[in-house]
Design a protein around this motif. Structure first.
Motif, PDB file in Angstrom:
ATOM      1  N   GLN A 290     -18.268 -17.062  -9.991  1.00 31.79           N
ATOM      2  CA  GLN A 290     -18.963 -17.379  -8.744  1.00 31.79           C
ATOM      3  C   GLN A 290     -18.940 -16.210  -7.768  1.00 31.79           C
ATOM      4  N   PHE A 291     -17.863 -15.425  -7.765  1.00 30.69           N
ATOM      5  CA  PHE A 291     -17.827 -14.259  -6.873  1.00 30.69           C
ATOM      6  C   PHE A 291     -18.934 -13.280  -7.263  1.00 30.69           C
ATOM      7  N   GLU A 292     -19.112 -13.144  -8.579  1.00 23.24           N
ATOM      8  CA  GLU A 292     -20.150 -12.226  -9.054  1.00 23.24           C
ATOM      9  C   GLU A 292     -21.542 -12.735  -8.699  1.00 23.24           C
ATOM     10  N   VAL A 293     -21.708 -14.054  -8.846  1.00 25.47           N
ATOM     11  CA  VAL A 293     -22.993 -14.654  -8.496  1.00 25.47           C
ATOM     12  C   VAL A 293     -23.308 -14.380  -7.030  1.00 25.47           C
ATOM     13  N   ILE A 294     -22.317 -14.592  -6.170  1.00 27.49           N
ATOM     14  CA  ILE A 294     -22.532 -14.428  -4.727  1.00 27.49           C
ATOM     15  C   ILE A 294     -22.895 -12.981  -4.407  1.00 27.49           C
ATOM     16  N   GLN A 295     -22.127 -12.051  -4.948  1.00 23.18           N
ATOM     17  CA  GLN A 295     -22.359 -10.640  -4.663  1.00 23.18           C
ATOM     18  C   GLN A 295     -23.763 -10.234  -5.117  1.00 23.18           C
ATOM     19  N   TYR A 296     -24.112 -10.669  -6.303  1.00 25.66           N
ATOM     20  CA  TYR A 296     -25.414 -10.322  -6.876  1.00 25.66           C
ATOM     21  C   TYR A 296     -26.537 -10.923  -6.048  1.00 25.66           C
ATOM     22  N   ARG A 297     -26.391 -12.174  -5.706  1.00 23.98           N
ATOM     23  CA  ARG A 297     -27.482 -12.836  -4.978  1.00 23.98           C
ATOM     24  C   ARG A 297     -27.597 -12.327  -3.549  1.00 23.98           C
ATOM     25  N   LEU A 298     -26.477 -12.005  -2.910  1.00 23.65           N
ATOM     26  CA  LEU A 298     -26.548 -11.455  -1.551  1.00 23.65           C
ATOM     27  C   LEU A 298     -27.357 -10.169  -1.570  1.00 23.65           C
ATOM     28  N   LEU A 299     -27.116  -9.366  -2.572  1.00 27.26           N
ATOM     29  CA  LEU A 299     -27.816  -8.098  -2.668  1.00 27.26           C
ATOM     30  C   LEU A 299     -29.291  -8.298  -3.011  1.00 27.26           C
ATOM     31  N   HIS A 300     -29.565  -9.105  -4.014  1.00 31.87           N
ATOM     32  CA  HIS A 300     -30.941  -9.213  -4.498  1.00 31.87           C
ATOM     33  C   HIS A 300     -31.822 -10.135  -3.681  1.00 31.87           C
ATOM     34  N   GLU A 301     -31.224 -11.107  -3.029  1.00 29.28           N
ATOM     35  CA  GLU A 301     -32.065 -12.027  -2.271  1.00 29.28           C
ATOM     36  C   GLU A 301     -32.028 -11.763  -0.773  1.00 29.28           C
ATOM     37  N   TYR A 302     -30.954 -11.129  -0.310  1.00 32.82           N
ATOM     38  CA  TYR A 302     -30.824 -10.938   1.145  1.00 32.82           C
ATOM     39  C   TYR A 302     -30.693  -9.467   1.523  1.00 32.82           C
ATOM     40  N   GLY A 303     -30.625  -8.592   0.562  1.00 34.33           N
ATOM     41  CA  GLY A 303     -30.472  -7.163   0.829  1.00 34.33           C
ATOM     42  C   GLY A 303     -29.140  -6.841   1.490  1.00 34.33           C
ATOM     43  N   ALA A 304     -28.150  -7.709   1.315  1.00 38.17           N
ATOM     44  CA  ALA A 304     -26.856  -7.490   1.970  1.00 38.17           C
ATOM     45  C   ALA A 304     -25.797  -7.111   0.934  1.00 38.17           C
ATOM     46  N   GLN A 305     -24.898  -6.258   1.358  1.00 34.56           N
ATOM     47  CA  GLN A 305     -23.841  -5.876   0.422  1.00 34.56           C
ATOM     48  C   GLN A 305     -22.507  -6.417   0.892  1.00 34.56           C
ATOM     49  N   CYS A 306     -21.795  -7.031  -0.027  1.00 38.64           N
ATOM     50  CA  CYS A 306     -20.471  -7.499   0.376  1.00 38.64           C
ATOM     51  C   CYS A 306     -19.428  -6.848  -0.497  1.00 38.64           C
ATOM     52  N   LYS A 307     -18.205  -6.838  -0.015  1.00 35.13           N
ATOM     53  CA  LYS A 307     -17.109  -6.462  -0.899  1.00 35.13           C
ATOM     54  C   LYS A 307     -16.013  -7.520  -0.765  1.00 35.13           C
TER      55      LYS A 307
END
Ligand code: G4P
Length: 526
Positions: free
Chosen positions: A442-459
């Motif tokens: 789920q962490f990977e899903v969130i990171q991936y989707r934040l980037l691809h759907e919202y243009g946001a990067q998280c760590k």
């Protein structure tokens, strides 16, 4: 009785649950074959994220596409409308499965005869027990050597904390598997290994008749007779009401892959499984046969195309009839909405429908209006209960990795949490955001989707936590004192409820001892 009674009573809405690999996909496929919903085996693409603990998110993304179509599979069988709700097999998405279980009226549990009760089955059964969902057990893979059926029944009773009652009984297993005696219909079903749909059925009211030996060899006949005698002596008579109350689970044996025992399961299922059941709202209990429409969102599926951030909100209809283009109240917003293209799911197709009834699932295209648990009604102020969050197993701080995109990040987090991808806790002491999940994926899903759907990067940053507990107390002073003492470990969940984040089992145990006035809950609904 309502004008829709006939439609509603013929509906059977259920989920098939199992530990990965027990045969859920295979069984689903065979059921669809009987319903004429598909015509060849192999047509059902598994919604499961393939076992090998894959962390390949692209692969998941591909499979996610498939899973929208297979999330709900509806077909007609013998005058009944069957709605099967699919659940993701991967344990990291268990939360999704829990929520799906809130939208079904009954459940079929598949157990692998060799492996018996496995971890995931145990967890899912807990949710069924909490909700008193009627359960039927299908013991699969009888064409392979497995556990002794009596031992297996004991194991199911012990591990799943439910009483069982066999309604069919296997004649040997593995290479020597000869079929089952269908106790429910008093028929002998003879097994011929085949992946096609053929079974030989012989009416057999009295298994003590010497004719039995015409079909199976003497040793097997003798064993079957003594097994059945034992069953009748040990297990209570099957009683539909006890099953409907969730107190006893009928058990069937078969082999999904060989299409054996599946039709018997389905025929019994449509007879005994419940039609849509009353659903509790905060305000009152809603009966499916009420004329007025009501339903709730139990699942949100995001569009895979990042350029169109639209979702499908899955609504379980709790009462009445849903009509396309009618006005319905979105209770949380207090406003009326119309839906011009609601979809229903027939077998593997999704199509726009004009109407649907209590028990059905409809998909509403949405651009961010819905979150999980939202209620839609014909106008009444209702809030359906029973969509609990469970304490996550894993926790990480989520941090912004691109200061220019803070707004996008916050919006992304909020929407993903509304979709139920994971849980958000905000530390009351330092304001840091913590994401809680069931598994690493789920962490990977969130990171991936934040980037691809919202243009946001998280760590992600590590935080060592054991459990999140929702706390409450009748003693306000005690509650305030606890919150002050544990200030660094207090957080708010998305709804603004107080959550205590315990960093170890020991600390939690001490807290429970030291603060007897505080109630600690591991689910968000109590
Ligand atoms: P799941 O959705 O619960 O994860 O299980 P699935 O139906 O995918 O079944 C898991 C494996 O068990 C599959 O084999 C399937 O063919 C096999 N299987 C299902 N039912 C039976 C049965 O009655 N007897 C036997 N012997 N096997 C059964 P696989 O090799 O993992 O996958 P596949 O390549 O065949 O799809």
């Amino acid at each position: 009785m309502s004008q829709y009674s006939e439609e509603i009573e013929r509906r059977r809405t259920f989920a098939i649950i199992s530990h990965p690999d027990a045969g859920k996909t295979t069984l689903t496929e065979k059921l669809l074959l009987f319903g004429g919903a598909i015509h060849v085996a192999g047509a059902v693409k598994s919604n499961k994220i393939k076992k090998t603990a894959t962390s390949d998110w692209m692969e998941i993304e591909k499979q996610r596409g498939i899973s929208v179509a297979t999330s709900v599979m509806a077909f007609d069988y013998s005058g009944h409308k069957i709605n099967i709700l699919d659940t993701p097999g991967h344990q990291d998405f268990a939360e999704d499965t829990f929520r799906t279980l809130t939208a079904v009226d009954s459940v079929i549990i598949v157990i692998d005869t060799a492996k018996g009760v496995e971890a995931q089955t145990r967890k899912l059964m807990e949710v069924c027990r909490m909700r008193k969902t009627p359960v039927i057990v299908f013991v699969n893979k009888m064409d392979r050597d497995g556990k002794d059926p009596f031992d297996l029944l004991d194991e199911i009773e012990e591990e799943l904390h439910i009483n069982v009652r066999p309604l069919s009984w296997p004649i040997d297993m593995g290479q020597r598997f000869r079929g089952v005696y269908n106790i429910y219909e008093q028929k002998l079903n003879l097994y011929t290994p085949s992946k096609q749909y053929v079974t030989e059925n012989v009416e057999f009211k009295d298994i003590n008749s010497p004719e039995l030996e015409n079909y199976i060899d003497a040793g097997q006949a003798e064993k079957l007779r003594s097994d059945i005698e034992l069953i009748e002596g040990v297990y209570p008579e099957f009683d539909v009401d006890t099953y409907l109350k969730g107190d006893i689970a009928p058990v069937f044996f078969g082999s999904a892959l060989n299409n054996f025992g599946v039709k018997e399961l389905l025929d019994c299922f449509i007879n005994i499984a419940p039609s849509p059941r009353p659903v509790s709202a905060v305000e009152r209990v809603v009966d499916p046969e009420e004329d007025a429409f009501s339903g709730f969102v139990f699942k949100i599926h995001a569009n895979m195309d990042p350029n169109h951030r639209s979702c499908i909100a899955f609504v379980k209809i709790c009462s009445g009839r849903f009509e396309r283009n009618a006005n319905y109240k979105h209770v949380r917003f207090g406003k009326m909405m119309r839906f011009s293209s609601p979809t229903a799911f027939m077998a593997q197709k999704k199509e726009v429908v004009d109407e649907a009834f209590a028990g059905d699932i409809i998909g509403l295209p949405d651009t961010g209006n819905f979150k999980i648990g939202d209620t839609l009604t014909s106008g009444e102020e209702l809030h359906f209960k029973g969509l609990p969050s469970f304490s996550p197993e894993m926790f990480k701080y989520i941090e912004n990795a691109d200061p220019m995109k803070a707004k996008q990040l916050n919006k992304g987090i909020e929407q993903l949490m509304d979709e139920g991808v994971a849980q958000l806790f905000t530390n009351q002491f330092n304001g840091r955001k913590i994401i809680g999940t069931v598994g690493q994926l789920q962490f990977e899903v969130i990171q991936y989707r934040l980037l691809h759907e919202y243009g946001a990067q998280c760590k992600w940053e590590p935080i060592s936590l054991y459990k999140a507990c929702w706390i409450e107390s009748d003693n306000t002073a005690a509650l305030e004192n606890f919150k002050r003492r544990k200030a660094q470990y207090m957080a708010l969940d998305k709804e603004g409820r107080d959550v205590y984040l315990a960093d170890s089992g020991y600390v939690l145990m001490m807290a429970q001892q030291d603060f007897p006035d505080i109630k600690f809950h591991f689910t968000s609904e109590f």
